[in-house]
Design a protein around this motif. Sequence first.
Motif, mmCIF file in Angstrom:
data_model
loop_
_atom_site.group_PDB
_atom_site.id
_atom_site.type_symbol
_atom_site.label_atom_id
_atom_site.label_comp_id
_atom_site.label_asym_id
_atom_site.label_seq_id
_atom_site.Cartn_x
_atom_site.Cartn_y
_atom_site.Cartn_z
ATOM 1 N N LYS A 46 29.389 11.748 52.322
ATOM 2 C CA LYS A 46 28.380 12.362 51.349
ATOM 3 C C LYS A 46 27.127 11.655 51.563
ATOM 4 O O LYS A 46 26.870 10.634 52.185
ATOM 5 C CB LYS A 46 28.997 12.096 49.982
ATOM 6 C CG LYS A 46 29.930 13.082 49.641
ATOM 7 C CD LYS A 46 30.371 13.101 48.210
ATOM 8 C CE LYS A 46 31.117 14.308 47.619
ATOM 9 N NZ LYS A 46 31.384 14.429 46.250
ATOM 10 N N ILE A 47 26.072 12.164 50.996
ATOM 11 C CA ILE A 47 24.678 11.811 50.923
ATOM 12 C C ILE A 47 24.674 10.686 49.945
ATOM 13 O O ILE A 47 24.985 10.988 48.577
ATOM 14 C CB ILE A 47 23.907 12.895 50.631
ATOM 15 C CG1 ILE A 47 23.557 14.006 51.639
ATOM 16 C CG2 ILE A 47 22.375 12.297 49.955
ATOM 17 C CD1 ILE A 47 22.730 15.143 51.204
ATOM 18 N N ALA A 48 24.669 9.657 50.270
ATOM 19 C CA ALA A 48 25.044 8.465 49.206
ATOM 20 C C ALA A 48 24.432 6.966 50.077
ATOM 21 O O ALA A 48 24.653 6.874 51.251
ATOM 22 C CB ALA A 48 26.140 8.298 48.822
ATOM 23 N N PRO A 49 24.239 5.984 49.194
ATOM 24 C CA PRO A 49 24.038 4.814 49.827
ATOM 25 C C PRO A 49 25.217 4.039 50.422
ATOM 26 O O PRO A 49 26.458 4.332 49.678
ATOM 27 C CB PRO A 49 23.467 3.899 48.466
ATOM 28 C CG PRO A 49 23.158 4.795 47.502
ATOM 29 C CD PRO A 49 23.734 5.891 47.628
ATOM 30 N N VAL A 50 25.170 3.246 51.349
ATOM 31 C CA VAL A 50 26.197 2.647 51.929
ATOM 32 C C VAL A 50 26.058 1.010 51.387
ATOM 33 O O VAL A 50 24.868 0.661 51.665
ATOM 34 C CB VAL A 50 26.284 2.400 53.453
ATOM 35 C CG1 VAL A 50 27.580 1.462 53.986
ATOM 36 C CG2 VAL A 50 26.696 3.870 53.987
ATOM 37 N N HIS A 51 27.060 0.601 50.564
ATOM 38 C CA HIS A 51 26.737 -0.879 49.963
ATOM 39 C C HIS A 51 27.622 -1.749 50.891
ATOM 40 O O HIS A 51 28.802 -1.567 51.383
ATOM 41 C CB HIS A 51 27.618 -0.724 48.782
ATOM 42 C CG HIS A 51 27.638 -1.943 47.972
ATOM 43 N ND1 HIS A 51 28.204 -2.091 46.723
ATOM 44 C CD2 HIS A 51 26.936 -3.223 48.342
ATOM 45 C CE1 HIS A 51 28.146 -3.459 46.424
ATOM 46 N NE2 HIS A 51 27.340 -4.228 47.198
ATOM 47 N N ILE A 52 26.760 -2.614 51.573
ATOM 48 C CA ILE A 52 27.238 -3.759 52.258
ATOM 49 C C ILE A 52 27.138 -5.046 51.768
ATOM 50 O O ILE A 52 26.299 -5.282 51.099
ATOM 51 C CB ILE A 52 26.400 -3.766 53.586
ATOM 52 C CG1 ILE A 52 26.268 -2.401 54.027
ATOM 53 C CG2 ILE A 52 26.724 -4.728 54.533
ATOM 54 C CD1 ILE A 52 25.040 -2.074 55.394
ATOM 55 N N LYS A 53 28.381 -5.644 51.945
ATOM 56 C CA LYS A 53 28.309 -7.260 51.451
ATOM 57 C C LYS A 53 28.709 -8.028 52.506
ATOM 58 O O LYS A 53 29.496 -8.017 53.364
ATOM 59 C CB LYS A 53 29.736 -7.278 50.678
ATOM 60 C CG LYS A 53 29.406 -6.497 49.128
ATOM 61 C CD LYS A 53 30.678 -7.041 48.261
ATOM 62 C CE LYS A 53 30.480 -8.080 47.238
ATOM 63 N NZ LYS A 53 29.208 -8.411 46.617
ATOM 64 N N GLN A 54 27.576 -9.244 52.749
ATOM 65 C CA GLN A 54 27.654 -10.039 53.712
ATOM 66 C C GLN A 54 27.681 -11.548 52.873
ATOM 67 O O GLN A 54 26.470 -11.666 52.601
ATOM 68 C CB GLN A 54 26.347 -9.991 54.504
ATOM 69 C CG GLN A 54 26.264 -8.911 55.547
ATOM 70 C CD GLN A 54 25.251 -9.051 56.461
ATOM 71 O OE1 GLN A 54 24.063 -9.069 55.939
ATOM 72 N NE2 GLN A 54 25.394 -9.242 57.864
ATOM 73 N N GLY A 55 28.655 -12.060 52.871
ATOM 74 C CA GLY A 55 28.725 -13.119 51.954
ATOM 75 C C GLY A 55 28.669 -12.798 50.601
ATOM 76 O O GLY A 55 28.992 -11.975 49.897
ATOM 77 N N SER A 56 27.340 -13.774 50.091
ATOM 78 C CA SER A 56 27.058 -13.387 48.483
ATOM 79 C C SER A 56 25.751 -12.252 48.597
ATOM 80 O O SER A 56 25.273 -12.095 47.708
ATOM 81 C CB SER A 56 26.724 -14.631 48.276
ATOM 82 O OG SER A 56 25.569 -15.236 48.711
ATOM 83 N N THR A 57 25.550 -11.852 49.797
ATOM 84 C CA THR A 57 24.502 -10.930 49.840
ATOM 85 C C THR A 57 25.004 -9.283 49.691
ATOM 86 O O THR A 57 25.881 -9.087 50.463
ATOM 87 C CB THR A 57 23.531 -10.938 51.102
ATOM 88 O OG1 THR A 57 23.339 -12.571 51.149
ATOM 89 C CG2 THR A 57 22.381 -10.075 51.256
ATOM 90 N N ASP A 58 24.112 -8.397 49.068
ATOM 91 C CA ASP A 58 24.346 -7.260 49.067
ATOM 92 C C ASP A 58 23.448 -6.231 49.584
ATOM 93 O O ASP A 58 21.932 -6.839 49.107
ATOM 94 C CB ASP A 58 24.656 -6.810 47.345
ATOM 95 C CG ASP A 58 25.862 -7.144 46.664
ATOM 96 O OD1 ASP A 58 27.037 -6.692 47.393
ATOM 97 O OD2 ASP A 58 25.833 -7.908 45.855
#
Length: 134
Positions: A46-58
């Motif tokens: 869908k049209i929406a943000p992709v949430h990415i987790k890299q260690g403690s960073t979002d």
Amino acid sequence: MSTFLLEIVTPERKVYAEQVNMIVVKGVAGDLGILPHHIPMVTPLKIAPVHIKQGSTDLYIAVSGGFMEVGKDKVIILAESAELPGDIDVERAKVAKTRAESRLNDKATHIDFHRAELAMQKALMRINVSEKRF
């Protein structure tokens, strides 16, 4: 902590390619969390943000539809468009939102309401990603 390669690609360019710990996307059937070694799959997005987790960073990337392919050690998102927060023209997104609102409120029969609704969704998503509102 295990990682996998995430690539976000549009028809114009590769927007993102990094090792990540986890992503959360909005598929047409609902939210999906992808961790390393996820079962292979393909799903429309869908049209929406992709949430990415890299260690403690979002990190959130504005993605306008497309498909996600989950492989053994790699996830590819083929998107119609995708923008990093710093690349979003917020003023342009706000103008697009106002224009879409106007079209949705217009009672004329010649208005393509589906197209106006999609424009509204894209504009709101871009504004929210740029302003970090989730």
